[in-house]
Design a protein around this motif. Structure first.
Motif, PDB file in Angstrom:
ATOM      1  N   ILE A 209       0.836  -1.203   0.000  1.00 43.27           N
ATOM      2  CA  ILE A 209       0.000   0.000   0.000  1.00 43.27           C
ATOM      3  C   ILE A 209       0.871   1.254   0.000  1.00 43.27           C
ATOM      4  O   ILE A 209       0.585   2.224  -0.717  1.00 43.27           O
ATOM      5  CB  ILE A 209      -0.942   0.003   1.222  1.00 43.27           C
TER       6      ILE A 209
ATOM      7  N   TYR B  26       0.299   3.692  -2.956  1.00 40.54           N
ATOM      8  CA  TYR B  26      -0.552   4.825  -2.599  1.00 40.54           C
ATOM      9  C   TYR B  26       0.069   5.770  -1.561  1.00 40.54           C
ATOM     10  O   TYR B  26      -0.388   6.910  -1.418  1.00 40.54           O
ATOM     11  CB  TYR B  26      -1.881   4.326  -2.026  1.00 40.54           C
TER      12      TYR B  26
ATOM     13  N   THR C 229      -2.178   7.288   2.794  1.00 46.85           N
ATOM     14  CA  THR C 229      -3.388   6.608   2.308  1.00 46.85           C
ATOM     15  C   THR C 229      -3.698   5.395   3.176  1.00 46.85           C
ATOM     16  O   THR C 229      -4.854   5.163   3.540  1.00 46.85           O
ATOM     17  CB  THR C 229      -3.209   6.178   0.845  1.00 46.85           C
ATOM     18  N   ALA C 230      -2.654   4.636   3.499  1.00 42.44           N
ATOM     19  CA  ALA C 230      -2.847   3.455   4.369  1.00 42.44           C
ATOM     20  C   ALA C 230      -3.419   3.879   5.712  1.00 42.44           C
ATOM     21  O   ALA C 230      -4.363   3.267   6.229  1.00 42.44           O
ATOM     22  CB  ALA C 230      -1.514   2.731   4.560  1.00 42.44           C
TER      23      ALA C 230
ATOM     24  N   PHE D 271      -7.198   5.281   5.321  1.00 45.93           N
ATOM     25  CA  PHE D 271      -8.200   4.248   5.109  1.00 45.93           C
ATOM     26  C   PHE D 271      -8.472   3.463   6.382  1.00 45.93           C
ATOM     27  O   PHE D 271      -9.615   3.233   6.760  1.00 45.93           O
ATOM     28  CB  PHE D 271      -7.781   3.282   4.002  1.00 45.93           C
TER      29      PHE D 271
ATOM     30  N   TRP E  70     -11.304  -5.327   5.156  1.00 43.89           N
ATOM     31  CA  TRP E  70     -10.396  -4.708   4.193  1.00 43.89           C
ATOM     32  C   TRP E  70     -11.104  -4.503   2.853  1.00 43.89           C
ATOM     33  O   TRP E  70     -11.878  -5.335   2.394  1.00 43.89           O
ATOM     34  CB  TRP E  70      -9.154  -5.579   3.989  1.00 43.89           C
TER      35      TRP E  70
ATOM     36  N   ASP F 182     -10.132  -2.890  -1.097  1.00 44.00           N
ATOM     37  CA  ASP F 182      -9.242  -2.219  -2.051  1.00 44.00           C
ATOM     38  C   ASP F 182      -9.892  -0.949  -2.588  1.00 44.00           C
ATOM     39  O   ASP F 182      -9.210   0.057  -2.826  1.00 44.00           O
ATOM     40  CB  ASP F 182      -8.909  -3.164  -3.212  1.00 44.00           C
TER      41      ASP F 182
ATOM     42  N   VAL G  26      -9.426   1.901  -0.206  1.00 46.62           N
ATOM     43  CA  VAL G  26      -8.071   2.461  -0.284  1.00 46.62           C
ATOM     44  C   VAL G  26      -7.987   3.438  -1.460  1.00 46.62           C
ATOM     45  O   VAL G  26      -7.444   4.541  -1.328  1.00 46.62           O
ATOM     46  CB  VAL G  26      -7.022   1.332  -0.436  1.00 46.62           C
TER      47      VAL G  26
ATOM     48  N   TRP H 240      -7.061   7.495  -1.429  1.00 46.44           N
ATOM     49  CA  TRP H 240      -5.996   8.042  -2.292  1.00 46.44           C
ATOM     50  C   TRP H 240      -6.530   9.228  -3.100  1.00 46.44           C
ATOM     51  O   TRP H 240      -5.874  10.264  -3.215  1.00 46.44           O
ATOM     52  CB  TRP H 240      -5.475   6.931  -3.189  1.00 46.44           C
TER      53      TRP H 240
END
Length: 812
Positions: A591, A595, A599-600, A603, A616, A618, A621, A625
């Motif tokens: 990640i 990104y 971003t990690a 999120f 989780w 995607d 995420v 971003w």
């Protein structure tokens, strides 16, 4: 500005923070301190996104309070002893110290790559002799105070691994590592008297208003304080006594059999009188293959009668049979129970299976003990002089009578048992005790600490503790008489390491004492502690106990180590908690490269309330971003001058939203720990700023709002915010800048719009002054022409006003 290059920006600011020691803090008089701590991580080798959530939560608190002007300590270290490292040594033919250090280096790199604001100057690993020296020092102090002792204990034993197993390490009667059948053995083990503090551990819950009720309830059940009576049941035609603890002395006249744990000493003491001893011995052997958890949770109750002997119920003199039953455990009470099948469902099921009598001694409304046990209140029957007494009164009356008759006493019992800390392993703190044939067990001299782990050992996974194979370690001299002696070869439970580490952070590298008392009393207690709820009944009890012992040794002033506790929810993938063993993990490295760390972080803190489970995503995420890039691009928009100047109303509207957002984000972080709603509010403010049409033509209003957006985002996305802050011409770190204040007077609207409902349907809206009383709103409603038309020729029955929300008219 150019496109946002997250890799370049994040590396730049991580280096600047480290070079300028932005997150190093020291004891400072006159400043409010704030100690933020996430539970000590085990160096398993790699972080996954579940870890990022945990440590990201801590970083938000630490950064927020730093910006609030507090002197913040936010340390990190490593819970580095333990079985996984030793198993890795066995599997990979590598020393556990080397394996551990490699993992620490890897995880440290990952933490730094996430921009966590740790004071790395306070870092240590619990496997370092400089740290575990003080484990040994504490052990000796507790020995001197009578809080440490050694005794024979019945334990889970794996004959293949040749070590004691915790109950949690036994599944279906087999070893979790090698699948060998587990045995029950009596072994000499070291214990710490945590039970001396059982009452205080419960009573001090009153001081923990910042802990969740769920955790406190779990601890209360784990400690398990029970009021009852100890009663002596004589073995017929013997001088032996079976002592039992019961919380239901009011039912003693209904005791129709006794049940003892299969390992209870009474069986071996009178085995010559037991006519079916071969059958009993076989049952004991089968029971030894089960863990305590399996025995207590099994739906089917098993047992075997000890034929040839009986007990005497002291209340009525009746002889009753004795059974060995594996649902009775030695770890609670006395390892023996009086069974009252009429009023305990477990005993009732056992009685039905084995044909023992059932005598009702509490008569309740609609009770029918032939169908099931009656466990409610009622009136005593078949209880001789106590017949007719209400069961609610009988507890005290019969307890006093038992005591007066001399065959028992009122007492308090705890489920909590003394802490067994012995481990037959290498990778742990050596217990600093010496066995001398002349002097017995003697503590090592403090000047000889630390007693370090030897290097001349082999890790085979077979045989006894690897320490026993090291002659240089085992052979020593008695510190008391100087004669040849042997060192203790058990090591300490790794929960010892994590029971006081938070104190060591306050003075991490002191080689003279565990820590400087003044420094600890400055920083302690921890204002915010963060970790999983699975630690409620072990680490969080052990650390509270240890802190109280430190207090009684004069080392700390506070009664409790952690003022506020936040237990974060798990991060799941495909519905299961992320786990290396399950192979369902998401690495933060992927990640961060694609990104960015921000971003990690964003999120993992935005996708769900921090106390709840997070699945989780995607797509989630990707969304975070895109939002980060929207904030980045706002810079260019802010400095693009609009053709039309802003009017006062336009400026006031955007400023009102800004002040509302500052208030909500501050409250959500500081009081509610609701990071997802805080981030959502910032997103709404960003949307409002994009919709605002008067950038650079509004007396600096849009620039002020943008600066506050960046300030509010700093705890969540610090790299992005540092870069924008610098681009805005600021020379200082935004991480050290003052948190924005809100102006309450600028939050309120001059007027607000509320709907008018007639007989359940909205028929119009009116503008009112906020917080208007019902009479003034009613007058405004009745004066409204549109509403008047809907009420024409109708009889008004009543008005209902929910202040500032809605006005309802009921009419016929």
């Amino acid at each position: 500005m150019s496109d946002y290059n997250h890799l370049e920006v994040e590396k730049k600011w991580q280096k600047k923070w480290e070079d300028d020691k932005v997150f190093e803090n020291f004891e400072t008089t006159g400043e409010e301190k704030y100690y933020c701590l996430v539970m000590l991580p085990y160096p398993s080798g790699n972080l996954h996104m579940g870890h990022v959530r945990n440590y990201g939560i801590g970083d938000v608190f630490a950064r927020f309070h730093k910006m609030k002007g507090k002197n913040v300590i936010h340390p990190i270290g490593w819970d580095a002893f333990g079985l996984p490292a030793e198993n890795a040594a066995i599997k990979n033919k590598i020393h556990p110290a080397k394996w551990t250090k490699q993992n620490i280096a890897r995880m440290k790199q990952q933490f730094k790559g996430l921009g966590i604001s740790y004071d790395w100057n306070r870092e240590f690993a619990t496997c370092e002799p400089q740290y575990y020296k003080w484990n040994q020092w504490y052990f000796i102090k507790m020995w001197e105070k009578g809080l440490v002792f050694r005794k024979k204990s019945n334990v889970n034993w794996c004959p293949s691994c040749n070590t004691v197993l915790a109950n949690e390490q036994v599944s279906d009667g087999k070893c979790w590592r090698c699948s060998s059948a587990v045995e029950r053995r009596d072994m000499e083990q070291w214990f710490i008297k945590i039970t001396n503090y059982a009452d205080e551990l419960l009573e001090a819950h009153k001081e923990l208003s910042g802990w969740s009720g769920q955790v406190l309830s779990m601890q209360k059940n784990w400690i398990g304080k029970s009021f009852g009576a100890e009663v002596d049941f004589k073995i017929d035609e013997s001088d032996k006594i079976l002592k039992i603890f019961t919380t239901r002395p009011d039912t003693i006249f209904g005791a129709t059999f006794m049940a003892v744990a299969p390992e209870h000493e009474i069986i071996s003491d009178i085995k010559s009188k037991i006519t079916n001893y071969n059958e009993v011995e076989k049952y004991i052997s089968e029971s030894a293959k089960k863990s305590n958890i399996e025995r207590s949770q099994s739906k089917e109750k098993t047992g075997v009668e000890l034929k040839g002997i009986s007990a005497v119920n002291p209340a009525n003199g009746k002889k009753i049979p004795i059974f060995a039953a594996d649902y009775v455990l030695t770890g609670y009470g006395t390892g023996a129970i009086m069974a009252v099948p009429a009023h305990d469902q477990r005993d009732w099921e056992f009685a039905k299976k084995y044909g023992t009598s059932i005598i009702e001694v509490i008569k309740g409304e609609n009770s029918s003990v032939e169908k099931s046990a009656y466990e409610g209140e009622g009136v005593l029957v078949n209880s001789e002089i106590f017949d007719g007494i209400k069961s609610s009164q009988a507890f005290e009356k019969i307890s006093s009578w038992v005591e007066a008759q001399g065959f028992g006493k009122k007492t308090i019992n705890f489920k909590l048992k003394d802490w067994l800390i012995s481990r037959q392993r290498y990778w742990g703190t050596p217990i600093p005790m010496i066995h001398c044939s002349k002097c017995g067990i003697v503590a090592a001299n403090e000047k000889d600490l630390p007693i370090t782990l030897p290097e001349d050992v082999e890790f085979t996974g077979e045989g006894e503790s690897p320490l026993k194979s090291s002659e240089s370690f085992v052979n020593t001299k008695c510190p008391k008489c100087g004669a040849a002696a042997k060192r203790e070869t058990d090591t300490m439970d790794t929960f010892v390491d994590s029971s006081w580490y938070f104190l060591r952070y306050c003075d991490a590298h002191n080689d003279k004492v565990p820590f400087d008392v003044e420094k600890v009393n400055y920083w302690m207690p921890v204002e915010q502690y963060i970790g999983g709820i699975e630690h409620a009944c072990m680490h969080l009890i052990y650390s509270r106990f240890w802190h109280k012992v430190m207090r009684d040794l004069g080392l700390v002033k506070s009664n409790e180590p952690f003022t506020n506790l936040l237990t974060q929810g798990m991060v799941t993938l495909g519905g299961s908690a992320m786990s290396k063993s399950k192979g369902n993990i998401v690495s933060p490295d992927e990640i961060v490269v694609k990104y960015g760390a921000d971003t990690a972080r964003l999120f993992i803190l935005f996708a769900a309330p921090v106390q709840k489970q997070l699945e989780w995503s995607d797509d989630g995420v990707e969304g975070c971003w895109r939002f980060i890039n929207r904030v980045w691009r706002l810079y260019d928009l802010i400095f693009t001058k609009s053709q039309k100047p802003a009017e006062e109303k336009d400026k006031n509207d955007i400023l009102r939203i800004m002040h509302q957002t500052i208030k909500k984000v501050t409250n959500d972080i500081e009081k509610e720990s609701q990071f997802n709603t805080a981030i959502s509010s910032i997103m709404e403010l960003v949307n409002a700023l994009y919709s605002y049409k008067y950038h650079s033509n509004d007396d600096g209003v849009s620039l002020e709002v943008y600066k506050n957006v960046v300030l509010l985002m700093t705890p969540f996305t610090p790299h992005l915010c540092e870069e924008i802050w610098e681009n805005l011409g600021n020379k200082n770190f935004i991480s050290s800048y003052k948190w924005p204040n809100y102006d309450e007077s600028k939050i309120k609207f001059d007027t607000i719009e509320i709907p008018i409902q007639i007989n359940g349907k909205v028929r119009g809206k009116i503008n009112i002054i906020p917080d208007s009383n019902e009479q003034s709103v009613k007058e405004a409603v009745l004066a409204d022409e549109k509403i008047a038309l809907h009420l024409k020729n109708k009889q008004i029955i009543k008005f209902i006003y929910i202040q500032n929300k809605i006005f309802t008219v009921v009419a016929l």
